[in-house]
Design a protein around this motif. Structure first.
Motif, PDB file in Angstrom:
ATOM      1  N   ALA A  55       0.855  -1.186   0.000  1.00 25.79           N
ATOM      2  CA  ALA A  55       0.000   0.000   0.000  1.00 25.79           C
ATOM      3  C   ALA A  55       0.888   1.231   0.000  1.00 25.79           C
ATOM      4  N   GLY A  56       0.325   2.335  -0.480  1.00 16.05           N
ATOM      5  CA  GLY A  56       1.085   3.572  -0.500  1.00 16.05           C
ATOM      6  C   GLY A  56       0.179   4.783  -0.499  1.00 16.05           C
ATOM      7  N   VAL A  57       0.707   5.907  -0.039  1.00 15.12           N
ATOM      8  CA  VAL A  57      -0.016   7.172   0.000  1.00 15.12           C
ATOM      9  C   VAL A  57       0.913   8.280  -0.464  1.00 15.12           C
ATOM     10  N   ALA A  58       0.391   9.172  -1.292  1.00 18.94           N
ATOM     11  CA  ALA A  58       1.097  10.395  -1.674  1.00 18.94           C
ATOM     12  C   ALA A  58       0.215  11.577  -1.318  1.00 18.94           C
ATOM     13  N   LEU A  86       5.426  17.732  -1.748  1.00 24.85           N
ATOM     14  CA  LEU A  86       5.028  16.404  -2.224  1.00 24.85           C
ATOM     15  C   LEU A  86       5.696  15.354  -1.339  1.00 24.85           C
ATOM     16  N   ASN A  87       4.885  14.516  -0.703  1.00 24.96           N
ATOM     17  CA  ASN A  87       5.405  13.460   0.159  1.00 24.96           C
ATOM     18  C   ASN A  87       4.770  12.118  -0.207  1.00 24.96           C
ATOM     19  N   ARG A  88       5.508  11.066   0.076  1.00 21.77           N
ATOM     20  CA  ARG A  88       5.024   9.723  -0.256  1.00 21.77           C
ATOM     21  C   ARG A  88       5.505   8.725   0.786  1.00 21.77           C
ATOM     22  N   ILE A  89       4.660   7.741   1.069  1.00 21.34           N
ATOM     23  CA  ILE A  89       5.028   6.639   1.960  1.00 21.34           C
ATOM     24  C   ILE A  89       4.467   5.352   1.381  1.00 21.34           C
ATOM     25  N   ARG A  90       5.248   4.273   1.466  1.00 23.21           N
ATOM     26  CA  ARG A  90       4.807   2.979   0.935  1.00 23.21           C
ATOM     27  C   ARG A  90       5.195   1.866   1.906  1.00 23.21           C
ATOM     28  N   SER A  91       4.481   0.750   1.799  1.00 27.78           N
ATOM     29  CA  SER A  91       4.764  -0.386   2.685  1.00 27.78           C
ATOM     30  C   SER A  91       4.408  -1.694   1.990  1.00 27.78           C
ATOM     31  N   LEU A 145      -3.572  10.682  -2.500  1.00 28.09           N
ATOM     32  CA  LEU A 145      -3.678   9.555  -3.430  1.00 28.09           C
ATOM     33  C   LEU A 145      -3.244   8.286  -2.709  1.00 28.09           C
ATOM     34  N   GLY A 146      -4.162   7.327  -2.609  1.00 26.10           N
ATOM     35  CA  GLY A 146      -3.861   6.054  -1.956  1.00 26.10           C
ATOM     36  C   GLY A 146      -3.937   4.904  -2.931  1.00 26.10           C
ATOM     37  N   HIS A 147      -3.160   3.861  -2.665  1.00 25.81           N
ATOM     38  CA  HIS A 147      -3.126   2.717  -3.572  1.00 25.81           C
ATOM     39  C   HIS A 147      -2.950   1.417  -2.812  1.00 25.81           C
ATOM     40  N   LEU A 148      -3.634   0.374  -3.299  1.00 25.56           N
ATOM     41  CA  LEU A 148      -3.512  -0.987  -2.766  1.00 25.56           C
ATOM     42  C   LEU A 148      -3.006  -1.867  -3.899  1.00 25.56           C
ATOM     43  N   ARG A 149      -1.981  -2.651  -3.636  1.00 28.29           N
ATOM     44  CA  ARG A 149      -1.312  -3.346  -4.726  1.00 28.29           C
ATOM     45  C   ARG A 149      -1.405  -4.859  -4.611  1.00 28.29           C
ATOM     46  N   VAL A 185       9.092  -3.248  -1.839  1.00 27.56           N
ATOM     47  CA  VAL A 185       8.407  -1.969  -1.640  1.00 27.56           C
ATOM     48  C   VAL A 185       8.642  -0.994  -2.795  1.00 27.56           C
ATOM     49  N   GLU A 186       9.747  -1.140  -3.509  1.00 27.74           N
ATOM     50  CA  GLU A 186      10.028  -0.214  -4.614  1.00 27.74           C
ATOM     51  C   GLU A 186       8.989  -0.296  -5.722  1.00 27.74           C
ATOM     52  N   PHE A 187       8.269  -1.420  -5.794  1.00 27.34           N
ATOM     53  CA  PHE A 187       7.266  -1.578  -6.841  1.00 27.34           C
ATOM     54  C   PHE A 187       5.873  -1.148  -6.381  1.00 27.34           C
ATOM     55  N   CYS A 188       5.738  -0.746  -5.125  1.00 29.19           N
ATOM     56  CA  CYS A 188       4.451  -0.273  -4.637  1.00 29.19           C
ATOM     57  C   CYS A 188       4.166   1.128  -5.163  1.00 29.19           C
ATOM     58  N   HIS A 189       2.906   1.375  -5.510  1.00 32.92           N
ATOM     59  CA  HIS A 189       2.476   2.707  -5.926  1.00 32.92           C
ATOM     60  C   HIS A 189       2.212   3.550  -4.665  1.00 32.92           C
ATOM     61  N   PRO A 190       2.166   4.865  -4.784  1.00 29.38           N
ATOM     62  CA  PRO A 190       2.427   5.683  -5.961  1.00 29.38           C
ATOM     63  C   PRO A 190       3.927   5.778  -6.290  1.00 29.38           C
TER      64      PRO A 190
END
Length: 615
Positions: free
Chosen positions: A52-55, A68-73, A119-123, A132-137
């Motif tokens: 999952a990730g959020v921007a 602009l900030n981003r976090i992914r897991s 912007l949130g994403h579930l992968r 984690v590098e392939f998680c969006h955003p």
């Protein structure tokens, strides 16, 4: 679905239209937007559990400060992990300023993800690795705000190599493994050009129209731009789902209508579908418009969204899944010789429960008709005891199988692992009259047949029924998907293996070789996209012949109880799900040329013994 397949992804987009002080006053918390994003993602967690990730983009930030900030897991519970870390920033600030939550401007200045654009994403990892590098955003940074971009989506592209060539970019190893990286490069390329041409007045629509027309695939994509503009767009065939909702406070978009309805407590008609080829474009001042980014083509919305992927809390999806089960009634009645007295009905797994209710209703309707006909045939000669017995007849249903959620098939050695897989489900003993009752179980769909053979059929056979009938609420899956579902290897499909075996059994091996040579010829000419050669594999056989062979393939050698498999027909599928007619994995009728390329390449890989993806 008894055979787990990774699929789809989930998108969540929020644009706050008021200052943070408004949300503090109106809703009692400056965190209102982030709270809604969290709920929107949790209500779609079924769409992706690999990461999952959020921007977030902040508006009107002082020069030199991050906007602009981003976090992914990719943790075991990625949504919880992401928002725990976001909330930790709030806790850290509270240590130094206990009343910070009462000061919206202070919060915005110190909390990285307290942005107006979210912007949130579930992968689910259908391409690339699951690190984690392939998680969006994904993000692109630049010193010019309008050239900063965060991008996430629910999609697969089948022409990534061509995309890099079109914009004259030599991709690195990472870009080659991620179609989002390719999409990012193309969109960013045209956004930069648009910014160069119209400095201070970025034409997002024009840039997207130039970029998106180059993509071959199914997609719903959201993006945040550093200048405060944002967008969500959908492919021309409407393959991937997209919905949006707008009021004075917020602009929202997501992959599922029910998620928006639940989180914002709004009616069905208030949440609109983003139609094929359309985009919701929001400007930095909070205004928005719905634009036609691509010329719409024939609607081919993914039918698997209705059968399985989307959550059944959407009222239309619930009705459609019920109808899928109802439509199977006649086939099931014929298979049990209309003997409901000696037939037990159940479902495996739990996601097939709604279709089961539909089938149960169909059977109940049939039984009611039989009761009426029998009672009317007695005329005036009605015996009270006989009447009571007739009225009390019911369709026999039981909870036959219970999935043991604590089981983990952690042993990797094949023989030991197969032994463990057999015990993923527990059965309910004492429900079946041995040798007398037929057992009918419904599944969402049958993909590989692995779990059926290794676990479910063996398990059901322990009850010693007269016969086992497995019913699929979906038709036979015969072809790969390349628009979001992780089904790209032909050899994985039990229907393909059944047709392949029938070809060999009926002396048609030369047809297989002819198909292979035709695919290789098309490959040499660069014409793999022009026809689906694999459709020829199924033409010599009826669906019933293939179903019979599937039943043989999923029956373990030691099981002597007859096994039958019943599939939904294509016609019944379209009747039940009239707005989602995308059926290429059943029919081979792909909505874009890239689909033909994928299926033909998958067949080449199969014939050459290569266990690799078709795209």
């Amino acid at each position: 679905m008894s055979d787990e397949i990774k699929h789809e992804c989930g998108l969540a987009f929020i644009r706050l239209r008021k200052p943070f002080s408004y949300y503090k006053q109106q809703y009692g918390t400056v965190m209102w937007g982030l709270n809604k994003l969290y709920l929107l993602m949790e209500k779609q967690h079924n769409r992706g559990q690999d990461g999952a990730g959020v921007a977030a983009v902040k508006l009107n930030v002082e020069p030199g400060n991050p906007f602009l900030n981003r976090i992914r897991s990719n943790a075991n519970q990625p949504i919880a992990d992401v928002f725990t870390k976001i909330n930790q920033d709030v806790k850290d600030l509270e240590m130094y300023m206990p009343d910070c939550l009462e000061h919206p401007n202070v919060m915005k200045g110190h909390i990285p993800f307290l942005g107006e654009l979210l912007l949130g994403h579930l992968r689910y990892g259908t391409q690339g690795k699951n690190n984690v590098e392939f998680c969006h955003p994904f993000i692109k940074r630049h010193t010019v705000p309008a050239r900063n971009l965060a991008l996430a989506g629910n999609f697969n592209l089948v022409n990534t190599d061509e995309l890099f060539n079109l914009i004259d970019i030599d991709p690195g190893e990472f870009q080659k493994q991620s179609d989002l990286a390719a999409m990012m490069e193309v969109i960013h390329h045209f956004l930069v050009k648009a910014d160069e041409e119209n400095k201070g007045n970025l034409d997002v629509v024009s840039a997207l129209r130039k970029a998106v027309k180059l993509f071959d695939g199914g997609f719903t994509v959201g993006g945040l731009i550093g200048n405060g503009d944002s967008f969500v767009f959908r492919d021309a065939n409407g393959i991937r789902p997209a919905y949006y909702y707008v009021n004075e406070d917020v602009i929202v978009a997501a992959s599922e209508r029910a998620a928006i309805r639940t989180v914002f407590n709004v009616g069905e008609n208030e949440v609109l579908e983003l139609m094929p080829g359309q985009g919701v474009i929001t400007k930095s001042d909070g205004t928005y418009s719905v634009e036609q980014i691509l010329e719409p083509k024939e609607r081919r919305a993914c039918s698997f969204e209705r059968i399985y992927f989307s959550r059944g809390s959407d009222e239309k999806i619930y009705k459609e899944r019920t109808q899928l089960g109802y439509n199977l009634t006649e086939q099931v009645l014929n298979a049990v010789d209309h003997d409901l007295k000696h037939t037990i009905f159940s479902f495996i797994p739990n996601t097939a429960e709604v279709a089961f209710y539909g089938m149960w209703k169909g059977l109940d309707d049939y039984m009611k008709r039989v009761k009426i006909e029998r009672i009317l045939s007695w005329g005036n000669n009605i015996d009270p005891e006989k009447l009571s017995e007739m009225i009390s007849r019911k369709v026999r249903i039981e909870k036959i199988a219970i999935k043991d959620v604590k089981m983990r098939t952690f042993i990797t050695a094949d023989s030991s692992r197969n032994e463990m897989v057999q015990h993923v489900y527990d059965i309910t003993y004492g429900t079946v009259q041995k040798g007398l009752d037929t057992l009918v179980v419904i599944d969402d769909s049958i993909v590989r047949g692995t779990t059926l053979k290794q676990s479910i059929i063996r398990m059901l056979a322990r009850l010693e029924p007269k016969k086992i009938i497995v019913v699929s609420s979906a038709p036979q899956i015969r072809y790969p998907d390349c628009y979001g579902i992780d089904m790209s290897k032909l050899g994985d499909f039990i229907a393909f293996r059944a047709a392949y075996e029938l070809m060999k059994e009926t002396g048609k091996e030369k047809c297989l070789q002819d198909m292979y040579e035709r695919c290789k010829e098309l490959q040499r000419m660069g014409q793999l996209h022009t026809e689906n050669v694999v459709q020829q594999l199924y033409k010599p056989f009826t669906p019933e012949q293939i179903s019979e062979k599937i039943a043989q393939l999923i029956t373990p050698k030691e099981v002597k109880i007859p096994v039958q498999v019943i599939f939904q027909t294509i016609e019944s599928l379209h009747h039940a799900c009239p707005t989602n007619l995308g059926d290429w994995y059943f029919t081979g009728d792909y909505p874009t040329p890239g689909g033909n390329r994928v299926v033909n390449r998958a067949f080449i890989n199969f014939m050459e013994g290569k266990n690799v993806r078709g795209y």
